[in-house]
Enzyme design. Structure first.
Site, PDB file in Angstrom:
ATOM      1  CG  HIS A   1      -1.690  -1.241   1.421  1.00  0.00           C
ATOM      2  ND1 HIS A   1      -2.928  -1.480   0.873  1.00  0.00           N
ATOM      3  CD2 HIS A   1      -1.362  -2.353   2.110  1.00  0.00           C
ATOM      4  CE1 HIS A   1      -3.330  -2.701   1.228  1.00  0.00           C
ATOM      5  NE2 HIS A   1      -2.399  -3.246   1.971  1.00  0.00           N
TER       6      HIS A   1
ATOM      7  CB  SER B   1      13.468  22.281 -14.461  1.00  0.00           C
ATOM      8  OG  SER B   1      12.744  23.461 -14.690  1.00  0.00           O
TER       9      SER B   1
ATOM     10  CE  LYS C   1      11.626  19.683 -10.728  1.00  0.00           C
ATOM     11  NZ  LYS C   1      10.561  19.051 -10.046  1.00  0.00           N
TER      12      LYS C   1
END
Ligand code: ARG
Length: 456
Positions: A154, A275, A281
């Site tokens: 999960h 980016s 990034k």
């Protein structure tokens, strides 16, 4: 230019209709198979005395010349499809005698034959690429054998496992993919040639001889089925879809577990991008493209189902629309596997972070097992440990920081040896079942995996 032109006399040729009917743009990639089948067919015709040895020799050299012309990149757009192109170019090369190659032959059987031949050539190279990824997974599993990572259900931390066990969890879906493709290959290894348009051929063709020449395992049993069937293509499309589905799940795992937030694995800088706006990034674009790429093949499977749905026997021109899916699904799968191999080779466990952040709640199941070993029924033990966890949470303490006295409030069975439990390595070596994350079992698993690859 068409092979059936005369049927309609001088009718006006409408370019829109011509190009709508044509498939040369979609099927010219099958030219080698078309020529291979034509060579075999001409030999069978010669064997049945429909061609003299001289005519056969002419056709053979003519076909080789046609092949060289197509290979060189000659434009084929004046032809309707690859079958007509080869036939008419042969006539350009050797004159009208080239027309003899068409004796008793239909494009309906040709197309089914060359598609099967193409898959017979392409699938083994896909299987090879899968094997390469599997080898890289094994190498990585051996390299990082001693690293322990949390594994999830999960998407919540569940239990500790060996990093190699986790990596090897990707090996087996790939093994299943290979075996599915192998089986599909065996099923499609039947030669349709000799089925004519649908009813068979009125000339005596030795299909066994054709089978031998083209390297097929056996012959299709029913000429109507032979020209109608495309299940071999759908089966491969499905098998490749399942493979691509598994790869997209793997890509997602790598994306999420390599985030700073999870910090479990590192991916190599070569597969990251930055980016255009945010200089900090490091984005996993390549993995995201891998994750998305299965959409295209799922579309191909649906496309093939819809093309074939409700088609009456035998051949229908609808089936001509199968070429794009055939070509695309194989080419894309090859590319995806090549990228994946590089991705796997660059995976590293983010060791430092792992060592610093042991999550002791992941030993809760081991704590239950501990009480079970001491004689408490499992359900009761589960209740006791739930209470211990609630208590630790209320105190704001990790599970391992509770004192023995505190634990004893919940069960008298807790004693000093409970400390041993709070070690991920204990949890791992305490597993006893075959196929578990116990290091001996993982070693066995890797050994078996290596043997399987050697046997391939
Ligand atoms: N280009 C066709 C295909 O790929 C070949 C068969 C055409 N047969 C016909 N009778 N029109 O399906």
């Amino acid at each position: 230019m068409k092979v059936w032109q005369k049927r309609f006399g001088q009718r006006e040729n409408l370019p829109v209709i011509e190009s709508f009917n044509a498939s040369i743009d979609q099927d010219s990639f099958l030219y080698e198979e078309e020529i291979e089948v034509s060579l075999a067919y001409s030999r069978a015709l010669a064997q049945a005395n429909y061609l003299s040895p001289q005519e056969l020799a002419l056709i053979e050299t003519g076909l080789e010349k046609v092949k060289a012309r197509i290979k060189k990149g000659e434009a084929l757009d004046r032809f309707e499809d690859i079958h007509s192109a080869v036939e008419l170019m042969l006539v350009e090369e050797i004159g009208e005698v080239g027309g003899k190659l068409a004796t008793g032959r239909s494009r309906n059987e040709q197309v089914a034959t060359i598609e099967r031949l193409y898959l017979k050539k392409k699938i083994p190279s896909i299987i090879d690429l899968i094997r390469k990824c599997q080898l890289s997974l094994i190498d990585q599993s051996e390299k990082y054998f001693d690293v322990v990572v949390p594994a999830f259900t999960h998407l919540r931390p569940a239990q500790y496992v060996l990093f190699s066990h986790y990596l090897m969890a990707y090996f087996w879906p790939l093994e299943r993919a290979k075996s599915r493709l192998d089986e599909a290959l065996r099923r499609l290894d039947k030669l349709p040639l000799g089925s004519g348009a649908l009813a068979g051929s009125s000339i005596y063709l030795d299909r066994e001889y054709l089978k031998k020449l083209l390297g097929f395992l056996s012959l299709t049993e029913n000429s109507i089925d032979a020209v109608s069937d495309r299940s071999y293509l759908l089966e491969i499309a499905f098998d490749l879809s399942l493979l691509r589905l598994d790869l997209s799940r793997m890509a997602e795992d790598l994306i999420i577990f390599s985030t700073d937030e999870f910090g479990l694995i590192e991916i190599s800088p070569e597969i990251q991008t930055s980016s255009s706006l945010m200089p900090q990034k490091k984005n996993p674009d390549i993995l995201e493209l891998l994750r998305a790429s299965c959409g295209s093949i799922f579309g191909d499977v649906t496309n093939l189902f819809i093309i074939l749905k409700g088609l009456p026997l035998s051949y229908n021109k609808d089936m001509q629309a199968d070429k794009d899916p055939l070509k695309k699904m194989l080419a894309e799968t090859e590319k995806v596997l090549e990228v994946l191999d590089l991705v796997i080779k660059g995976i590293k466990p983010a060791k430092r972070k792992l060592e610093k952040t042991i999550d002791y709640s992941l030993m809760a199941t081991d704590l239950v097992d501990y009480l079970v070993q001491k004689g408490l029924p499992f359900r009761q033990a589960h209740r006791v440990v739930s209470e211990v966890i609630n208590y630790a949470e209320s105190k704001g303490e990790p599970l391992n920081c509770l004192s023995l006295d505190q634990m004893k409030q919940f069960s008298p069975l807790f004693s000093a040896d409970v400390d041993l439990i709070f070690d991920p390595w204990f949890s791992i070596t305490n597993k006893k079942t075959a196929g578990s994350t116990h290091p001996d079992q993982v070693k066995k698993q890797i050994e078996l995996a290596r043997q399987l690859l050697k046997r391939d």
